[in-house]
Write a protein that holds these residues in place. Structure first.
Motif, PDB file in Angstrom:
ATOM      1  N   LEU A  21       0.841  -1.187   0.000  1.00  0.00           N
ATOM      2  CA  LEU A  21       0.000   0.000   0.000  1.00  0.00           C
ATOM      3  C   LEU A  21       0.883   1.247   0.000  1.00  0.00           C
ATOM      4  CD1 LEU A  21      -2.980   0.897   0.173  1.00  0.00           C
ATOM      5  CD2 LEU A  21      -2.720   0.945   2.658  1.00  0.00           C
ATOM      6  N   LEU A  22       0.737   2.083  -1.027  1.00  0.00           N
ATOM      7  CA  LEU A  22       1.536   3.305  -1.145  1.00  0.00           C
ATOM      8  C   LEU A  22       0.787   4.533  -0.636  1.00  0.00           C
ATOM      9  CD1 LEU A  22       3.051   2.798  -4.728  1.00  0.00           C
ATOM     10  CD2 LEU A  22       4.009   2.108  -2.518  1.00  0.00           C
ATOM     11  N   GLY A  23      -0.520   4.555  -0.849  1.00  0.00           N
ATOM     12  CA  GLY A  23      -1.314   5.698  -0.422  1.00  0.00           C
ATOM     13  C   GLY A  23      -2.766   5.306  -0.264  1.00  0.00           C
ATOM     14  N   ARG A  24      -3.503   6.068   0.543  1.00  0.00           N
ATOM     15  CA  ARG A  24      -4.904   5.737   0.776  1.00  0.00           C
ATOM     16  C   ARG A  24      -5.661   7.010   1.146  1.00  0.00           C
ATOM     17  NH1 ARG A  24      -4.761   1.687   5.582  1.00  0.00           N
ATOM     18  NH2 ARG A  24      -6.948   1.524   5.001  1.00  0.00           N
ATOM     19  N   THR A  25      -6.974   6.962   1.068  1.00  0.00           N
ATOM     20  CA  THR A  25      -7.770   8.096   1.508  1.00  0.00           C
ATOM     21  C   THR A  25      -7.753   8.179   3.033  1.00  0.00           C
ATOM     22  OG1 THR A  25      -9.928   9.164   1.380  1.00  0.00           O
ATOM     23  CG2 THR A  25      -9.934   6.775   1.574  1.00  0.00           C
ATOM     24  N   ARG A  26      -7.715   9.379   3.544  1.00  0.00           N
ATOM     25  CA  ARG A  26      -7.730   9.575   4.989  1.00  0.00           C
ATOM     26  C   ARG A  26      -9.142   9.833   5.499  1.00  0.00           C
ATOM     27  NH1 ARG A  26      -2.362  13.311   6.251  1.00  0.00           N
ATOM     28  NH2 ARG A  26      -0.883  12.093   4.989  1.00  0.00           N
ATOM     29  N   ASP A  27     -10.093   9.934   4.594  1.00  0.00           N
ATOM     30  CA  ASP A  27     -11.481  10.179   4.997  1.00  0.00           C
ATOM     31  C   ASP A  27     -12.410   9.563   3.948  1.00  0.00           C
ATOM     32  OD1 ASP A  27     -11.295  12.316   2.948  1.00  0.00           O
ATOM     33  OD2 ASP A  27     -10.276  13.448   4.512  1.00  0.00           O
ATOM     34  N   ASP A  28     -13.222  10.365   3.289  1.00  0.00           N
ATOM     35  CA  ASP A  28     -14.133   9.837   2.272  1.00  0.00           C
ATOM     36  C   ASP A  28     -13.353   9.258   1.096  1.00  0.00           C
ATOM     37  OD1 ASP A  28     -16.210  10.749   3.800  1.00  0.00           O
ATOM     38  OD2 ASP A  28     -16.637  12.507   2.565  1.00  0.00           O
ATOM     39  N   ALA A  29     -13.857   8.165   0.541  1.00  0.00           N
ATOM     40  CA  ALA A  29     -13.304   7.639  -0.698  1.00  0.00           C
ATOM     41  C   ALA A  29     -13.811   8.482  -1.861  1.00  0.00           C
ATOM     42  CB  ALA A  29     -13.711   6.182  -0.876  1.00  0.00           C
ATOM     43  N   ALA A  30     -13.183   8.349  -3.016  1.00  0.00           N
ATOM     44  CA  ALA A  30     -13.576   9.149  -4.178  1.00  0.00           C
ATOM     45  C   ALA A  30     -15.033   8.885  -4.563  1.00  0.00           C
ATOM     46  CB  ALA A  30     -12.647   8.853  -5.352  1.00  0.00           C
ATOM     47  N   GLY A  31     -15.409   7.608  -4.620  1.00  0.00           N
ATOM     48  CA  GLY A  31     -16.776   7.276  -4.986  1.00  0.00           C
ATOM     49  C   GLY A  31     -17.788   7.785  -3.975  1.00  0.00           C
ATOM     50  N   GLU A  32     -17.413   7.744  -2.709  1.00  0.00           N
ATOM     51  CA  GLU A  32     -18.285   8.244  -1.641  1.00  0.00           C
ATOM     52  C   GLU A  32     -18.483   9.754  -1.784  1.00  0.00           C
ATOM     53  OE1 GLU A  32     -18.468   8.074   3.281  1.00  0.00           O
ATOM     54  OE2 GLU A  32     -16.661   7.452   2.191  1.00  0.00           O
ATOM     55  N   ALA A  33     -17.406  10.466  -2.125  1.00  0.00           N
ATOM     56  CA  ALA A  33     -17.502  11.913  -2.325  1.00  0.00           C
ATOM     57  C   ALA A  33     -18.399  12.229  -3.517  1.00  0.00           C
ATOM     58  CB  ALA A  33     -16.111  12.507  -2.534  1.00  0.00           C
ATOM     59  N   PHE A  34     -18.280  11.445  -4.585  1.00  0.00           N
ATOM     60  CA  PHE A  34     -19.153  11.632  -5.742  1.00  0.00           C
ATOM     61  C   PHE A  34     -20.615  11.469  -5.340  1.00  0.00           C
ATOM     62  CE2 PHE A  34     -15.555  11.499  -8.610  1.00  0.00           C
ATOM     63  CZ  PHE A  34     -16.029  12.095  -9.770  1.00  0.00           C
ATOM     64  N   ASP A  35     -20.906  10.429  -4.576  1.00  0.00           N
ATOM     65  CA  ASP A  35     -22.293  10.174  -4.165  1.00  0.00           C
ATOM     66  C   ASP A  35     -22.838  11.306  -3.298  1.00  0.00           C
ATOM     67  OD1 ASP A  35     -22.516   7.783  -5.530  1.00  0.00           O
ATOM     68  OD2 ASP A  35     -21.929   6.546  -3.819  1.00  0.00           O
ATOM     69  N   LYS A  36     -22.020  11.804  -2.357  1.00  0.00           N
ATOM     70  CA  LYS A  36     -22.490  12.845  -1.449  1.00  0.00           C
ATOM     71  C   LYS A  36     -22.691  14.177  -2.171  1.00  0.00           C
ATOM     72  CE  LYS A  36     -20.621  10.808   2.794  1.00  0.00           C
ATOM     73  NZ  LYS A  36     -19.646  10.923   3.899  1.00  0.00           N
ATOM     74  N   VAL A  37     -21.792  14.502  -3.089  1.00  0.00           N
ATOM     75  CA  VAL A  37     -21.949  15.743  -3.849  1.00  0.00           C
ATOM     76  C   VAL A  37     -23.148  15.628  -4.787  1.00  0.00           C
ATOM     77  CG1 VAL A  37     -20.902  17.191  -5.642  1.00  0.00           C
ATOM     78  CG2 VAL A  37     -19.558  16.482  -3.648  1.00  0.00           C
ATOM     79  N   ALA A  38     -23.330  14.458  -5.379  1.00  0.00           N
ATOM     80  CA  ALA A  38     -24.490  14.248  -6.250  1.00  0.00           C
ATOM     81  C   ALA A  38     -25.785  14.450  -5.471  1.00  0.00           C
ATOM     82  CB  ALA A  38     -24.440  12.849  -6.851  1.00  0.00           C
ATOM     83  N   ARG A  39     -25.820  13.945  -4.249  1.00  0.00           N
ATOM     84  CA  ARG A  39     -27.018  14.118  -3.418  1.00  0.00           C
ATOM     85  C   ARG A  39     -27.263  15.589  -3.116  1.00  0.00           C
ATOM     86  NH1 ARG A  39     -26.888  10.786   1.977  1.00  0.00           N
ATOM     87  NH2 ARG A  39     -25.231  12.301   2.411  1.00  0.00           N
ATOM     88  N   ALA A  40     -26.181  16.339  -2.838  1.00  0.00           N
ATOM     89  CA  ALA A  40     -26.313  17.772  -2.570  1.00  0.00           C
ATOM     90  C   ALA A  40     -26.828  18.524  -3.795  1.00  0.00           C
ATOM     91  CB  ALA A  40     -24.968  18.347  -2.134  1.00  0.00           C
TER      92      ALA A  40
END
Length: 206
Positions: free
Chosen positions: A25-44
């Motif tokens: 593992l070289l890097g990872r999200t520290r909070d929301d994943a990319a797909g999760e952010a897409f879903d939340k912004v889409a809902r907004a």
């Protein structure tokens, strides 16, 4: 060996794949994943679930330069991601505009948000591939179906002299196919797990 950007609703990782059963593992999200952010912004934005495809479709009608959304960890030397800040910035923009009675063009917001996320994913994964000294960069996970991300990462990889690999769009969201493929190679690497095995969603990748 090759570097793979794994972007989905639950995870955003950059992984060094040494063989079918060995990963670093070289890097990872520290909070929301990319797909999760897409879903939340889409809902907004009032878009239906799942939000990724709907937001991508709306973004095609917008100007990606209309809003400048700052990404977390963009100047960080690590390969980690942070998407909660850009998500919050979008929500705040919409909320402030609503309070002031101002009209915000949703397509511009969608396009600008998508650009911020795609730029971050591309920059860190290409840099990780260069640091790891590999010649191939791959893209996987549900978000890999996003055409804007696929094309942007392809261009960035080729500009860096990297071979780029990505599944056909129809396979990007097929969890059964992904699990079956992983299981196939896991079986080749060792003894099968017993039928009593249970799901372990928080198991470490490496």
């Amino acid at each position: 060996p090759f570097v793979c950007l794994v972007a989905s609703g639950g995870h955003s990782h950059i992984v060094l794949v040494e063989d079918y059963c060995r990963f670093s593992l070289l890097g990872r999200t520290r909070d929301d994943a990319a797909g999760e952010a897409f879903d939340k912004v889409a809902r907004a934005l009032g878009l239906p679930y799942p939000g990724g495809p709907a937001l991508e479709a709306l973004a095609k009608e917008g100007d990606p330069q209309a809003h400048r959304f700052r990404m977390g960890l963009s100047e960080d030397d690590s390969f980690d991601f942070s998407f909660s800040g850009v998500k919050t910035a979008v929500v705040n923009l919409l909320h402030t505009a609503g309070q002031r009675g101002e009209q915000v063009r949703r397509a511009d917001v969608a396009a600008s948000f998508q650009k911020a996320v795609v730029d971050a994913l591309c920059a860190k994964s290409v840099r990780a591939a260069g640091t790891a000294g590999v010649s191939t960069l791959a893209l996987a996970g549900g978000v890999s179906a996003n055409a804007t991300l696929r094309e942007a990462l392809r261009q960035r990889a080729e500009a860096a002299g990297l071979r780029f690999c990505v599944p056909e769009p129809g396979l990007c969201a097929d969890n059964a196919a992904m699990i079956a493929c992983a299981g196939h190679y896991a079986l080749l690497c060792g003894a099968p797990d017993p039928l009593s095995i249970n799901a372990h969603p928080s198991r470490e990748l490496a």
